[in-house]
Design a protein around this motif. Structure first.
Motif, PDB file in Angstrom:
ATOM      1  N   GLU A 119       0.826  -1.202   0.000  1.00 15.17           N
ATOM      2  CA  GLU A 119       0.000   0.000   0.000  1.00 15.17           C
ATOM      3  C   GLU A 119       0.864   1.257   0.000  1.00 15.17           C
ATOM      4  OE1 GLU A 119      -3.729   1.832   2.614  1.00 15.17           O
ATOM      5  OE2 GLU A 119      -3.138  -0.272   2.877  1.00 15.17           O
ATOM      6  N   CYS A 120       2.001   1.194   0.697  1.00 19.54           N
ATOM      7  CA  CYS A 120       2.905   2.348   0.769  1.00 19.54           C
ATOM      8  C   CYS A 120       3.726   2.523  -0.505  1.00 19.54           C
ATOM      9  CB  CYS A 120       3.876   2.199   1.946  1.00 19.54           C
ATOM     10  SG  CYS A 120       3.098   2.233   3.568  1.00 19.54           S
ATOM     11  N   LEU A 121       4.230   1.424  -1.037  1.00 17.74           N
ATOM     12  CA  LEU A 121       5.213   1.490  -2.121  1.00 17.74           C
ATOM     13  C   LEU A 121       4.669   1.062  -3.474  1.00 17.74           C
ATOM     14  CD1 LEU A 121       8.124  -0.236  -0.145  1.00 17.74           C
ATOM     15  CD2 LEU A 121       7.940   2.204  -0.644  1.00 17.74           C
ATOM     16  N   GLY A 122       3.522   0.403  -3.480  1.00 21.34           N
ATOM     17  CA  GLY A 122       2.999  -0.170  -4.714  1.00 21.34           C
ATOM     18  C   GLY A 122       3.390  -1.632  -4.812  1.00 21.34           C
ATOM     19  N   GLU A 123       2.485  -2.443  -5.346  1.00 22.15           N
ATOM     20  CA  GLU A 123       2.701  -3.890  -5.394  1.00 22.15           C
ATOM     21  C   GLU A 123       3.922  -4.252  -6.229  1.00 22.15           C
ATOM     22  OE1 GLU A 123       0.167  -7.988  -6.200  1.00 22.15           O
ATOM     23  OE2 GLU A 123      -0.852  -6.065  -5.902  1.00 22.15           O
ATOM     24  N   GLN A 124       4.116  -3.570  -7.350  1.00 25.35           N
ATOM     25  CA  GLN A 124       5.239  -3.902  -8.230  1.00 25.35           C
ATOM     26  C   GLN A 124       6.572  -3.659  -7.551  1.00 25.35           C
ATOM     27  OE1 GLN A 124       4.901  -5.464 -11.280  1.00 25.35           O
ATOM     28  NE2 GLN A 124       7.086  -5.765 -10.921  1.00 25.35           N
ATOM     29  N   MET A 125       6.654  -2.558  -6.799  1.00 29.28           N
ATOM     30  CA  MET A 125       7.904  -2.237  -6.106  1.00 29.28           C
ATOM     31  C   MET A 125       8.261  -3.334  -5.099  1.00 29.28           C
ATOM     32  SD  MET A 125      10.482  -0.234  -5.500  1.00 29.28           S
ATOM     33  CE  MET A 125      10.166   1.467  -6.038  1.00 29.28           C
ATOM     34  N   VAL A 126       7.280  -3.784  -4.328  1.00 28.33           N
ATOM     35  CA  VAL A 126       7.535  -4.837  -3.335  1.00 28.33           C
ATOM     36  C   VAL A 126       7.950  -6.126  -4.025  1.00 28.33           C
ATOM     37  CG1 VAL A 126       6.498  -6.269  -1.530  1.00 28.33           C
ATOM     38  CG2 VAL A 126       6.032  -3.818  -1.591  1.00 28.33           C
ATOM     39  N   GLN A 127       7.297  -6.475  -5.127  1.00 25.16           N
ATOM     40  CA  GLN A 127       7.662  -7.680  -5.864  1.00 25.16           C
ATOM     41  C   GLN A 127       9.081  -7.584  -6.401  1.00 25.16           C
ATOM     42  OE1 GLN A 127       5.996 -10.434  -5.832  1.00 25.16           O
ATOM     43  NE2 GLN A 127       4.274  -9.500  -4.755  1.00 25.16           N
ATOM     44  N   ASP A 128       9.459  -6.403  -6.895  1.00 31.43           N
ATOM     45  CA  ASP A 128      10.828  -6.210  -7.402  1.00 31.43           C
ATOM     46  C   ASP A 128      11.852  -6.348  -6.281  1.00 31.43           C
ATOM     47  OD1 ASP A 128       9.779  -5.787  -9.896  1.00 31.43           O
ATOM     48  OD2 ASP A 128       9.935  -3.594  -9.836  1.00 31.43           O
ATOM     49  N   LEU A 129      11.534  -5.780  -5.112  1.00 30.94           N
ATOM     50  CA  LEU A 129      12.440  -5.891  -3.965  1.00 30.94           C
ATOM     51  C   LEU A 129      12.611  -7.354  -3.550  1.00 30.94           C
ATOM     52  CD1 LEU A 129      11.214  -2.866  -1.788  1.00 30.94           C
ATOM     53  CD2 LEU A 129      13.395  -3.022  -3.003  1.00 30.94           C
ATOM     54  N   LYS A 130      11.532  -8.111  -3.582  1.00 33.92           N
ATOM     55  CA  LYS A 130      11.602  -9.525  -3.202  1.00 33.92           C
ATOM     56  C   LYS A 130      12.447 -10.320  -4.192  1.00 33.92           C
ATOM     57  CE  LYS A 130       7.920 -11.399  -1.100  1.00 33.92           C
ATOM     58  NZ  LYS A 130       6.549 -11.830  -0.811  1.00 33.92           N
ATOM     59  N   LYS A 131      12.290 -10.019  -5.474  1.00 30.63           N
ATOM     60  CA  LYS A 131      13.071 -10.722  -6.496  1.00 30.63           C
ATOM     61  C   LYS A 131      14.560 -10.456  -6.324  1.00 30.63           C
ATOM     62  CE  LYS A 131       9.562 -10.907 -10.128  1.00 30.63           C
ATOM     63  NZ  LYS A 131       9.134 -10.347 -11.439  1.00 30.63           N
ATOM     64  N   ARG A 132      14.905  -9.244  -5.912  1.00 27.54           N
ATOM     65  CA  ARG A 132      16.321  -8.873  -5.741  1.00 27.54           C
ATOM     66  C   ARG A 132      16.829  -9.196  -4.330  1.00 27.54           C
ATOM     67  NH1 ARG A 132      14.586  -4.013  -8.534  1.00 27.54           N
ATOM     68  NH2 ARG A 132      14.727  -2.852  -6.563  1.00 27.54           N
ATOM     69  N   LYS A 133      16.030  -9.927  -3.567  1.00 25.35           N
ATOM     70  CA  LYS A 133      16.400 -10.303  -2.191  1.00 25.35           C
ATOM     71  C   LYS A 133      16.638  -9.076  -1.311  1.00 25.35           C
ATOM     72  CE  LYS A 133      16.453 -14.761  -3.045  1.00 25.35           C
ATOM     73  NZ  LYS A 133      15.433 -15.681  -2.488  1.00 25.35           N
ATOM     74  N   GLN A 134      15.864  -8.028  -1.564  1.00 29.97           N
ATOM     75  CA  GLN A 134      15.935  -6.821  -0.731  1.00 29.97           C
ATOM     76  C   GLN A 134      14.750  -6.743   0.239  1.00 29.97           C
ATOM     77  OE1 GLN A 134      17.168  -4.412  -4.582  1.00 29.97           O
ATOM     78  NE2 GLN A 134      17.053  -3.009  -2.852  1.00 29.97           N
ATOM     79  N   TYR A 135      13.811  -7.651   0.083  1.00 31.70           N
ATOM     80  CA  TYR A 135      12.689  -7.783   1.021  1.00 31.70           C
ATOM     81  C   TYR A 135      12.759  -9.215   1.545  1.00 31.70           C
ATOM     82  CZ  TYR A 135       7.925  -7.410   2.925  1.00 31.70           C
ATOM     83  OH  TYR A 135       6.820  -7.368   3.762  1.00 31.70           O
ATOM     84  N   LEU A 136      13.160  -9.356   2.796  1.00 29.93           N
ATOM     85  CA  LEU A 136      13.401 -10.675   3.379  1.00 29.93           C
ATOM     86  C   LEU A 136      12.472 -10.943   4.560  1.00 29.93           C
ATOM     87  CD1 LEU A 136      17.316 -10.557   3.428  1.00 29.93           C
ATOM     88  CD2 LEU A 136      15.860 -11.577   1.667  1.00 29.93           C
ATOM     89  N   VAL A 137      12.075 -12.189   4.714  1.00 31.14           N
ATOM     90  CA  VAL A 137      11.195 -12.581   5.814  1.00 31.14           C
ATOM     91  C   VAL A 137      11.794 -13.806   6.504  1.00 31.14           C
ATOM     92  CG1 VAL A 137       8.888 -13.376   6.462  1.00 31.14           C
ATOM     93  CG2 VAL A 137       9.158 -11.734   4.591  1.00 31.14           C
ATOM     94  N   GLU A 138      11.881 -13.752   7.838  1.00 31.68           N
ATOM     95  CA  GLU A 138      12.274 -14.929   8.629  1.00 31.68           C
ATOM     96  C   GLU A 138      11.309 -15.026   9.800  1.00 31.68           C
ATOM     97  OE1 GLU A 138      16.466 -16.501   9.449  1.00 31.68           O
ATOM     98  OE2 GLU A 138      15.948 -15.488  11.325  1.00 31.68           O
ATOM     99  N   CYS A 139      10.350 -15.916   9.661  1.00 31.14           N
ATOM    100  CA  CYS A 139       9.315 -16.048  10.699  1.00 31.14           C
ATOM    101  C   CYS A 139       9.227 -17.495  11.165  1.00 31.14           C
ATOM    102  CB  CYS A 139       7.962 -15.570  10.155  1.00 31.14           C
ATOM    103  SG  CYS A 139       7.929 -13.785   9.867  1.00 31.14           S
ATOM    104  N   TRP A 140       8.655 -17.665  12.355  1.00 30.71           N
ATOM    105  CA  TRP A 140       8.595 -19.012  12.937  1.00 30.71           C
ATOM    106  C   TRP A 140       7.286 -19.227  13.677  1.00 30.71           C
ATOM    107  CZ3 TRP A 140      12.255 -15.279  13.965  1.00 30.71           C
ATOM    108  CH2 TRP A 140      12.070 -14.531  15.152  1.00 30.71           C
TER     109      TRP A 140
END
Length: 541
Positions: free
Chosen positions: A520-541
């Motif tokens: 919502e803040c950055l736009g869906e495409q921006m978040v998807q691009d960040l994830k593809k470039r490993k700039q958006y990371l998630v480590e949950c348990w």
């Protein structure tokens, strides 16, 4: 010969693989990392039992095998001779549910392999857990395979009552120093920072794996119930390839076996219940146990209702159905190995100490039974200068070493753990620009659960907090992210090629909700691009 290959981060897939191997003729069970993947095109049948870790990632032991399958030059008919089936272990509270198993199935089909049994994907969130799908898949599998009349063993006792000496484990590199309470003293939820002496090299984002031990009192009760002499030494022999033979010393005392290697603190599996049904002395017990281990929906519900939901451990189940003396070698064969628990390291490397952040697990079951977590209870009872068995491994997140790279961190609750070490590291490097290190922290109550409060407030970071229960309207980290959209937009768009967004914490709804507000803040495409470039990371348990 049928290959049964498992990929696991915690040991669960290994148990299911061994259970399959007990029933199928001429089956070899092995870790996928021990398998020569170059022989895959010549295999006739392979059964894959696969777990997913992190944000839909392959487990560490599967990475090389998966990289082989992704080679672009592999002909499309590389696996035309192969018949396979996949059983996945997953948790639908994660966004990428059973992603590793699904991706493996898809790639095998692309390479012309054929399913001889439809693949299936177990869900930890189901009321009856992974077994719900496993029972159905396993029944279909046995119809397509040659089965054994008797359930085979993996290990037998070659000699007993031999002379031996205590086995020294070479992984005792962590000496307990102290623990510091992070939650308020009067709060029922106990969270601590545990500190250990350690000179091993590690980096921010790394994980400390700790192998707990069964409590000594429980071990004594267990041995007495089964009329076992803990001082007796035995020599083990491997009958079929298995992980226990690799991890348990060949010559070992019975006390050390049940203290350090075999898990009697956790609930027993259904194979153990099946063995109990054979060795229980009372007919009424035999009947009840037989119902509990039956491969039917009713049997599964009986097991989950009595054992799993109430978290009855091995000793408690044996106690309820005594007398029931299972032979020692069958005990060794049926009990799970004690598995390591993983904790994000919450300190920066200094050559002397390592820290982790632990919330003690304690809860009441539906029948008012008080349950404590295996590893957190073990840690809580550590004595000063006591050594623990552990090792350091790479986590699924990596932090930038350059100060100029901005990092936006979201870590509610104990999810803040890896960020503490990273912030410490940046302070050591002389960080001053608060906009380069942004943290969104949340918990229920500011006065009770503001972990590392003084450190965070005094550090050169931009800190946003959300305490959900301190006001009538619940406020979570995702609300604070939305309120800070202008700052987030500015930082991301000015540093689009190197900015990092890292989300850690509980795997329930939080990761999805946080991703939604970033979109919502950055736009869906921006978040998807960040994830593809490993700039958006998630480590949950």
């Amino acid at each position: 010969m049928i290959q049964i290959l498992f990929a696991t981060q915690t040991g669960n897939s290994e148990f299911y693989a061994e259970e399959v191997g007990r029933h199928i003729s001429k089956a070899i069970v092995s870790s996928i990392e021990d398998f020569d993947f170059l022989t895959l095109p010549e295999q006739k049948r392979v059964i894959f039992i696969i777990s997913t870790t992190g944000d839909g990632d392959m487990t560490n032991d599967m990475i090389k095998f998966w990289q082989f399958l992704l080679i672009k030059d592999l002909p499309k008919e590389s696996l035309i001779k192969l018949e396979f089936t996949v059983f996945g272990l997953g948790d639908s509270s994660y966004p990428k549910f059973n992603y590793a198993a699904r991706k493996l199935r898809s790639r095998l089909l692309q390479l012309s392999a054929k399913e001889f049994v439809p693949s299936s994907f177990g869900d930890e969130q189901h009321p009856c857990g992974i077994d719900t799908e496993f029972v159905i898949w396993f029944e279909n599998l046995l119809k397509k395979c040659d089965t054994q009349n008797t359930i085979s063993q993996y290990i037998k006792i070659e000699q007993d009552d031999i002379n031996g000496q205590q086995n020294n484990v070479d992984q005792f590199d962590f000496k307990f120093i102290n623990k510091k309470r992070l939650s308020a003293e009067q709060h029922s939820k106990e969270t601590y920072q545990f500190n250990f002496k350690c000179n091993k090299l590690y980096e921010c984002g790394d994980i400390l794996c700790i192998k707990p031990r069964n409590q000594n009192k429980l071990v004594q009760q267990f041995l007495e119930l089964l009329k076992l002499n803990g001082n007796k030494w035995i020599k083990l022999e491997e009958l079929k390839q298995n992980q226990k033979s690799k991890k348990i010393p060949k010559i070992i005392s019975i006390h050390q076996l049940f203290s350090e290697f075999l898990d009697i603190t956790s609930p027993p599996n259904r194979y153990f219940i099946k063995l109990m049904s054979q060795f229980a002395e009372k007919d009424i017990h035999k009947q009840k146990l037989s119902e509990m281990c039956a491969q039917t929906p009713e049997g599964l519900e009986e097991y989950y209702s009595y054992v799993y939901r109430e978290k009855r451990n091995v000793y408690e189940v044996l106690y309820d159905f005594q007398p029931c003396v299972i032979p020692l070698e069958l005990l060794i064969d049926s009990l799970k190995l004690i598995r390591e628990r993983q904790y994000s390291i919450s300190s920066a490397y200094n050559g002397e100490q390592i820290s982790i952040t632990v919330a003690l697990v304690s809860y009441t079951t539906g029948k008012n039974r008080q349950i404590k977590g295996f590893c957190s209870n073990y840690l809580e009872n550590l004595q000063f200068d006591e050594y623990i068995e552990g090792k350091i491994i790479k986590g699924t997140i990596g932090f930038p070493k350059q100060l100029e790279i901005p990092v936006i961190m979201v870590g509610p609750g104990t999810g803040v753990a890896p960020f503490i070490g990273f912030i410490e590291q940046r302070i050591k490097q002389g960080a001053k620009n608060k906009e380069k290190t942004i943290l969104f922290f949340g918990s229920c109550y500011e006065q009770k659960e503001f972990y590392y409060k003084e450190f965070l407030q005094e550090s050169p970071i931009t800190l946003f907090t959300a305490f959900s229960r301190d006001q009538q309207r619940k406020i979570y980290v995702q609300h604070r992210i939305l309120e800070s959209r202008d700052l987030i937009n500015k930082i991301v768009k000015e540093n689009v090629q190197n900015v990092m967004i890292i989300v850690t914490g509980t795997s329930k709804k939080m990761p999805n909700q946080v991703e939604s507000v970033f979109k919502e803040c950055l736009g869906e495409q921006m978040v998807q691009d960040l994830k593809k470039r490993k700039q958006y990371l998630v480590e949950c348990w």
